[in-house]
Design a protein around this motif. Structure first.
Motif, PDB file in Angstrom:
ATOM      1  N   TYR A   5       0.932  -1.239  -0.034  1.00  8.41           N
ATOM      2  CA  TYR A   5       0.143  -0.143   0.099  1.00  8.41           C
ATOM      3  C   TYR A   5       0.691   1.096   0.080  1.00  8.41           C
ATOM      4  O   TYR A   5       1.875   1.102   0.668  1.00  8.41           O
ATOM      5  CB  TYR A   5      -0.873  -0.115   1.161  1.00  8.41           C
ATOM      6  N   PRO A   6       0.537   2.264  -0.548  1.00  7.92           N
ATOM      7  CA  PRO A   6       1.263   3.423  -0.680  1.00  7.92           C
ATOM      8  C   PRO A   6       1.308   4.029   0.452  1.00  7.92           C
ATOM      9  O   PRO A   6       0.578   4.153   1.319  1.00  7.92           O
ATOM     10  CB  PRO A   6       0.316   4.331  -1.626  1.00  7.92           C
ATOM     11  N   VAL A   7       2.466   4.657   1.097  1.00 10.82           N
ATOM     12  CA  VAL A   7       3.125   5.163   2.183  1.00 10.82           C
ATOM     13  C   VAL A   7       2.054   6.252   2.688  1.00 10.82           C
ATOM     14  O   VAL A   7       1.443   6.249   3.664  1.00 10.82           O
ATOM     15  CB  VAL A   7       4.457   5.599   2.242  1.00 10.82           C
ATOM     16  N   CYS A   8       1.509   7.153   1.359  1.00 14.80           N
ATOM     17  CA  CYS A   8       0.697   8.293   1.959  1.00 14.80           C
ATOM     18  C   CYS A   8      -0.497   7.694   2.325  1.00 14.80           C
ATOM     19  O   CYS A   8      -1.357   8.349   3.068  1.00 14.80           O
ATOM     20  CB  CYS A   8       0.738   9.227   0.697  1.00 14.80           C
ATOM     21  N   PHE A  44       7.859   7.355 -11.142  1.00 15.24           N
ATOM     22  CA  PHE A  44       7.094   6.328 -10.900  1.00 15.24           C
ATOM     23  C   PHE A  44       5.673   6.748 -10.053  1.00 15.24           C
ATOM     24  O   PHE A  44       5.522   7.844  -9.387  1.00 15.24           O
ATOM     25  CB  PHE A  44       7.831   5.104  -9.936  1.00 15.24           C
ATOM     26  N   ASP A  45       4.756   5.919 -10.457  1.00 17.95           N
ATOM     27  CA  ASP A  45       3.279   6.288 -10.032  1.00 17.95           C
ATOM     28  C   ASP A  45       3.281   5.555  -8.564  1.00 17.95           C
ATOM     29  O   ASP A  45       3.372   4.316  -8.317  1.00 17.95           O
ATOM     30  CB  ASP A  45       2.023   5.589 -10.966  1.00 17.95           C
ATOM     31  N   GLU A  46       3.327   6.376  -7.597  1.00 21.50           N
ATOM     32  CA  GLU A  46       3.268   5.997  -6.248  1.00 21.50           C
ATOM     33  C   GLU A  46       2.185   5.121  -5.872  1.00 21.50           C
ATOM     34  O   GLU A  46       2.513   4.169  -4.884  1.00 21.50           O
ATOM     35  CB  GLU A  46       3.258   7.154  -5.229  1.00 21.50           C
ATOM     36  N   GLU A  47       1.043   5.181  -6.303  1.00 26.91           N
ATOM     37  CA  GLU A  47      -0.089   4.569  -6.127  1.00 26.91           C
ATOM     38  C   GLU A  47      -0.064   2.793  -6.694  1.00 26.91           C
ATOM     39  O   GLU A  47      -0.164   2.062  -5.721  1.00 26.91           O
ATOM     40  CB  GLU A  47      -1.305   4.980  -6.422  1.00 26.91           C
ATOM     41  N   LYS A  48       0.519   2.848  -7.865  1.00 24.32           N
ATOM     42  CA  LYS A  48       0.817   1.619  -8.723  1.00 24.32           C
ATOM     43  C   LYS A  48       1.900   1.055  -8.764  1.00 24.32           C
ATOM     44  O   LYS A  48       2.094  -0.188  -8.805  1.00 24.32           O
ATOM     45  CB  LYS A  48       0.249   1.848  -9.866  1.00 24.32           C
ATOM     46  N   GLU A  49       3.027   1.917  -8.328  1.00 27.80           N
ATOM     47  CA  GLU A  49       4.409   1.515  -8.237  1.00 27.80           C
ATOM     48  C   GLU A  49       4.992   1.900  -6.937  1.00 27.80           C
ATOM     49  O   GLU A  49       5.988   2.568  -7.048  1.00 27.80           O
ATOM     50  CB  GLU A  49       5.403   1.832  -9.280  1.00 27.80           C
ATOM     51  N   PRO A  50       4.453   1.503  -5.753  1.00 28.62           N
ATOM     52  CA  PRO A  50       5.139   1.975  -4.552  1.00 28.62           C
ATOM     53  C   PRO A  50       6.619   1.626  -4.239  1.00 28.62           C
ATOM     54  O   PRO A  50       7.038   2.492  -3.580  1.00 28.62           O
ATOM     55  CB  PRO A  50       4.212   1.206  -3.558  1.00 28.62           C
ATOM     56  N   ASP A  51       7.120   0.776  -4.975  1.00 27.41           N
ATOM     57  CA  ASP A  51       8.522   0.319  -4.696  1.00 27.41           C
ATOM     58  C   ASP A  51       9.380   1.281  -5.486  1.00 27.41           C
ATOM     59  O   ASP A  51      10.584   1.343  -5.080  1.00 27.41           O
ATOM     60  CB  ASP A  51       8.900  -0.957  -5.183  1.00 27.41           C
ATOM     61  N   GLY A  52       8.672   2.008  -6.513  1.00 22.65           N
ATOM     62  CA  GLY A  52       9.727   2.838  -7.199  1.00 22.65           C
ATOM     63  C   GLY A  52      10.437   2.234  -8.279  1.00 22.65           C
ATOM     64  O   GLY A  52      11.682   2.553  -8.681  1.00 22.65           O
ATOM     65  N   MET A  53      10.231   0.788  -8.259  1.00 19.35           N
ATOM     66  CA  MET A  53      10.918   0.135  -9.433  1.00 19.35           C
ATOM     67  C   MET A  53      10.152  -0.857 -10.103  1.00 19.35           C
ATOM     68  O   MET A  53       8.911  -1.311  -9.351  1.00 19.35           O
ATOM     69  CB  MET A  53      11.957  -0.612  -8.720  1.00 19.35           C
ATOM     70  N   LEU A  54      10.377  -1.121 -11.291  1.00 17.76           N
ATOM     71  CA  LEU A  54       9.470  -2.009 -11.823  1.00 17.76           C
ATOM     72  C   LEU A  54      10.479  -3.226 -12.809  1.00 17.76           C
ATOM     73  O   LEU A  54      11.047  -3.117 -13.580  1.00 17.76           O
ATOM     74  CB  LEU A  54       8.583  -1.303 -13.307  1.00 17.76           C
ATOM     75  N   LEU A  55      10.036  -4.411 -12.090  1.00 21.10           N
ATOM     76  CA  LEU A  55      10.766  -5.717 -12.732  1.00 21.10           C
ATOM     77  C   LEU A  55      10.009  -6.378 -13.595  1.00 21.10           C
ATOM     78  O   LEU A  55       8.632  -6.631 -13.143  1.00 21.10           O
ATOM     79  CB  LEU A  55      11.151  -6.336 -11.602  1.00 21.10           C
ATOM     80  N   THR A  56      10.356  -6.577 -14.734  1.00 21.44           N
ATOM     81  CA  THR A  56       9.557  -7.385 -15.641  1.00 21.44           C
ATOM     82  C   THR A  56      10.519  -8.382 -16.357  1.00 21.44           C
ATOM     83  O   THR A  56      11.651  -8.460 -16.487  1.00 21.44           O
ATOM     84  CB  THR A  56       8.976  -6.674 -16.890  1.00 21.44           C
ATOM     85  N   GLY A  57       9.988  -9.312 -17.188  1.00 20.90           N
ATOM     86  CA  GLY A  57      10.824 -10.128 -18.021  1.00 20.90           C
ATOM     87  C   GLY A  57      10.148 -11.565 -18.213  1.00 20.90           C
ATOM     88  O   GLY A  57       9.887 -11.957 -19.439  1.00 20.90           O
ATOM     89  N   TRP A  58       9.980 -12.334 -17.171  1.00 16.43           N
ATOM     90  CA  TRP A  58       9.535 -13.519 -17.299  1.00 16.43           C
ATOM     91  C   TRP A  58       8.004 -13.705 -17.517  1.00 16.43           C
ATOM     92  O   TRP A  58       7.353 -14.712 -17.832  1.00 16.43           O
ATOM     93  CB  TRP A  58       9.703 -14.360 -16.092  1.00 16.43           C
ATOM     94  N   ILE A  69      -4.188  -1.603  10.057  1.00 18.68           N
ATOM     95  CA  ILE A  69      -3.325  -2.777  10.575  1.00 18.68           C
ATOM     96  C   ILE A  69      -1.991  -2.607  10.039  1.00 18.68           C
ATOM     97  O   ILE A  69      -1.055  -2.855  10.773  1.00 18.68           O
ATOM     98  CB  ILE A  69      -3.901  -4.111  10.062  1.00 18.68           C
ATOM     99  N   VAL A  70      -1.742  -2.068   8.997  1.00 24.89           N
ATOM    100  CA  VAL A  70      -0.234  -2.013   8.399  1.00 24.89           C
ATOM    101  C   VAL A  70       0.297  -1.035   9.117  1.00 24.89           C
ATOM    102  O   VAL A  70       1.489  -1.286   9.436  1.00 24.89           O
ATOM    103  CB  VAL A  70      -0.532  -1.743   6.729  1.00 24.89           C
ATOM    104  N   TRP A  71      -0.423   0.155   9.223  1.00 26.54           N
ATOM    105  CA  TRP A  71       0.138   1.368   9.985  1.00 26.54           C
ATOM    106  C   TRP A  71       0.506   0.898  11.472  1.00 26.54           C
ATOM    107  O   TRP A  71       1.559   1.332  11.969  1.00 26.54           O
ATOM    108  CB  TRP A  71      -1.089   2.249  10.050  1.00 26.54           C
ATOM    109  N   ALA A  72      -0.588   0.011  11.902  1.00 29.55           N
ATOM    110  CA  ALA A  72      -0.058  -0.437  13.502  1.00 29.55           C
ATOM    111  C   ALA A  72       1.031  -1.061  13.532  1.00 29.55           C
ATOM    112  O   ALA A  72       1.845  -1.156  14.653  1.00 29.55           O
ATOM    113  CB  ALA A  72      -1.490  -0.837  14.002  1.00 29.55           C
ATOM    114  N   LYS A  73       1.176  -2.174  12.767  1.00 30.31           N
ATOM    115  CA  LYS A  73       2.002  -3.361  12.810  1.00 30.31           C
ATOM    116  C   LYS A  73       3.530  -2.694  12.119  1.00 30.31           C
ATOM    117  O   LYS A  73       4.465  -3.278  12.960  1.00 30.31           O
ATOM    118  CB  LYS A  73       1.750  -4.432  11.897  1.00 30.31           C
ATOM    119  N   ASP A  74       3.647  -2.146  10.902  1.00 34.94           N
ATOM    120  CA  ASP A  74       4.671  -1.835  10.327  1.00 34.94           C
ATOM    121  C   ASP A  74       5.420  -0.310  10.741  1.00 34.94           C
ATOM    122  O   ASP A  74       6.635  -0.230  10.596  1.00 34.94           O
ATOM    123  CB  ASP A  74       4.566  -1.584   8.808  1.00 34.94           C
TER     124      ASP A  74
END
Length: 607
Positions: free
Chosen positions: A158-161, A490-504, A174-179
């Motif tokens: 989930y996006p940090v924002c 990068f789109d923060e909503e769709k690509e929260p990692d700031g990276m896009l891995l493709t290939g297989w 839950i993610v906020w409380a846990k992480d």
């Protein structure tokens, strides 16, 4: 009745079981009762009382080996109470076995075992269940697809924002409380954290800004707890409300202070009792250096309480402790009968593997309920995906901002999280950028640690657009190449990692016809693999699958594919969409019936 050939194959086989939980418990019993004589088991868990409602082989005092030897005292069972990812379970260890049977409950371990089996050239029988769903798949190097030939959905992020500022679902809380909150209060104090932990509120702090989460001198635990509570659930919400633009199209949250739910004299009004109990949980925790564990009752209670307070503030419905634990621990509850059916199917396929019965291997899917008019759906295994980066060594591509992203981001988000490597070695040409190992010299450890904090383009051998990185895991004897492409935004909503891995995922292109060539024809119609959530000892899950949507799948059988010619995308389906085929077990008198007439199953033999 099993044939003499089958009995001989069973008795001389050396079998490795990985996992002795929900599926593994039933599998070990079935192996023993089927005549297997030499069984080795790797499992890192112990039996708990809450396991016993579905693991009927055990009692509270049992370990798996002892339980089975009570009714099969003459067989050899070798237990390893350990993690399969430990260095002692290497390729040479796997080569000792005739077949490996997985009963695991997490994606990371499954990928690890898959790669070891490929490196050792040992057949792997995979399995998984979720509730009434389940599946068994067979994987043989070079003959069938490997476990990773079809991409597995990444864990939901989930996006940090959204997590920190605009939660709209209970899972966000839950993610906020846990992480964030749990990690900040009880975890590594030096770790980066997206909570607003600085304040210059003169009513609560000294003249200079300081870390709110630091306990002050001569401050008792209750006062400290109230201050943290007020800052997190009150002050931070008011700060968020000051940005009016954010709330133009959203419901505004409500600040909640400790005095509103937990008066100084500790009296609780009837209407505030539930939230008051939550405040107790949040304010009375001892500080430590912990990571969240779904089996730690106090940790689960804290995360549940904090998530419910935040949910109340944002107008999100509250959840019970049981529901919150399921969300925080990624738990899907198991059904014992499904585990038993899947265990039986694992043994059936294992016997075929031992007999090298190449034409009769099946991937079998257990469906959810009778209204679908099927009990089990068997299909022939699929040939290896030529786009698979694991078994076909197809290069991957990574879009990344090489000037901003650090090597640490690449290691954590891509190498470990996406590619499942445990001890990575990263090279560009002959230059080693990063390495992990017990035998590294101290000066090299320092150099690689310093590299982690550098942007990719600032490394000693700069990584820029067009660079090709080679990444290896020596324990798994696995390597792959990654082509780097620089990308600014990068789109923060769709690509929260700031990276896009493709290939297989993508297929190679037939340049003559200008169309893709796919071994599986269509990922959208392909039979879905069993996917993984985190395992849980109290409510053991194995995996999830959307099997019933697969009836229209058009993946191709091995028998329909030439070794030279690429498969024809318009070729026949491996599934008879009207009447699924039956799956033979031993002979015509003892078969598992697959029927489109549910009522007729009551008159026939069933597993």
């Amino acid at each position: 009745m099993a044939s003499q050939e089958q009995l001989s194959a069973i008795k001389r086989a050396k079998v490795l079981m990985v996992g002795a939980g929900g599926i593994g418990c039933e599998l070990l019993k079935t192996l023993a009762l089927s005549g297997f004589q030499d069984i080795h088991i790797i499992d890192m868990d112990t039996i708990e009382v809450s396991n016993l409602n579905r693991q009927f082989l055990f009692r509270q005092s049992h370990v798996a080996r002892d339980a089975v030897l009570r009714f099969r005292p003459n067989i050899s069972i070798t237990p390893y109470h350990a993690n399969v990812k430990e260095s002692c379970f290497n390729v040479d260890f796997f080569k000792e076995f005739d077949v490996v049977l997985n009963g695991l409950d997490n994606l990371d371990a499954r990928r690890h075992v898959n790669r070891l089996c490929l490196a050792a050239d040992i057949p792997l029988v995979e399995s998984g269940t979720t509730g009434f769903l389940g599946q068994v798949t067979v994987h043989l190097k070079g003959k069938t697809e490997c476990y990773e030939c079809q991409p597995k959905p990444a864990p939901k992020t989930y996006p940090v924002c959204t997590i920190t500022s605009t939660p709209s679902k209970f899972v966000h809380c839950i993610v906020w409380a846990k992480d964030l909150l749990f990690a900040k209060l009880f975890g590594d104090k030096n770790q980066e954290n997206d909570l607003n932990v600085r304040s210059s509120d003169t009513a609560n702090l000294s003249e200079h800004s300081e870390d709110v989460f630091e306990c002050r001198k001569d401050e008792d635990i209750e006062r400290y707890g109230r201050r943290i509570y007020d800052h997190v659930f009150g002050h931070n919400i008011e700060v968020a409300l000051s940005n009016e633009e954010t709330w133009k199209n959203r419901n505004k949250p409500r600040p909640i202070y400790s005095k509103d739910v937990l008066p100084e004299e500790q009296t609780k009004e009837n209407g505030n009792e539930e939230k008051g109990c939550a405040a107790d949980d949040v304010s009375a925790m001892d500080i430590g250096n912990l990571t969240f564990d779904k089996d730690d009752q106090l940790a689960v209670e804290f995360v549940t309480a904090a998530a419910n307070i935040r949910a109340s503030s944002f107008g999100i419905p509250l959840h019970s402790l049981f529901e919150a634990k399921g969300i925080a621990g990624n738990i899907v509850h198991a059904v014992a009968t499904t585990n038993a059916i899947i265990a039986g199917l694992i043994v059936i396929e294992a016997i075929k593997v031992l007999q090298k019965d190449n034409n009769n291997y099946r991937m079998t899917y257990c469906l959810e309920h009778p209204s679908r008019k099927l009990l089990l759906m068997p299909v022939e295994p699929y040939e290896p995906n030529r786009s698979c980066y694991v078994c076909s060594e197809t290069p991957l591509s990574l879009e990344v901002n090489t000037q901003r992203s650090k090597l640490r981001d690449f290691v954590e988000k891509i190498i470990k999280a996406k590619l499942g490597m445990n001890f990575p070695l990263i090279m560009q040409g002959a230059s080693i950028l990063y390495e992990v190992g017990e035998d590294l010299e101290e000066d090299m450890v320092a150099i690689y640690a310093a590299n982690l904090e550098k942007a990719l383009s600032e490394l000693p051998s700069p990584v820029t657009s067009g660079s090709v990185l080679t990444v290896e895991d020596l324990q798994q004897e696995f390597s792959c190449s990654i082509n780097i492409k620089h990308r600014e935004e990068f789109d923060e909503e769709k690509e929260p990692d700031g990276m896009l891995l493709t290939g297989w995922v993508e297929a190679p292109v037939d340049n003559d016809n200008n169309k893709p060539i796919r071994n599986d024809e269509s990922t959208s119609n392909a039979l879905p693999s069993v996917e993984t959530l985190e395992g849980e000892k109290d409510d053991e899950i194995q995996e999830t699958s959307e099997v019933v949507e697969a009836f229209a799948g058009k993946k191709r059988k091995l028998s329909e594919v030439s070794e030279v010619t690429a498969p024809d995308p318009s070729g026949p389906s491996s599934i008879n969409q009207n009447k699924p085929e039956k799956l033979d077990i031993d002979d015509k008198d003892d078969e598992l019936i697959i029927s489109d007439d549910w009522e007729s199953l009551t008159k026939k033999k069933k597993l």
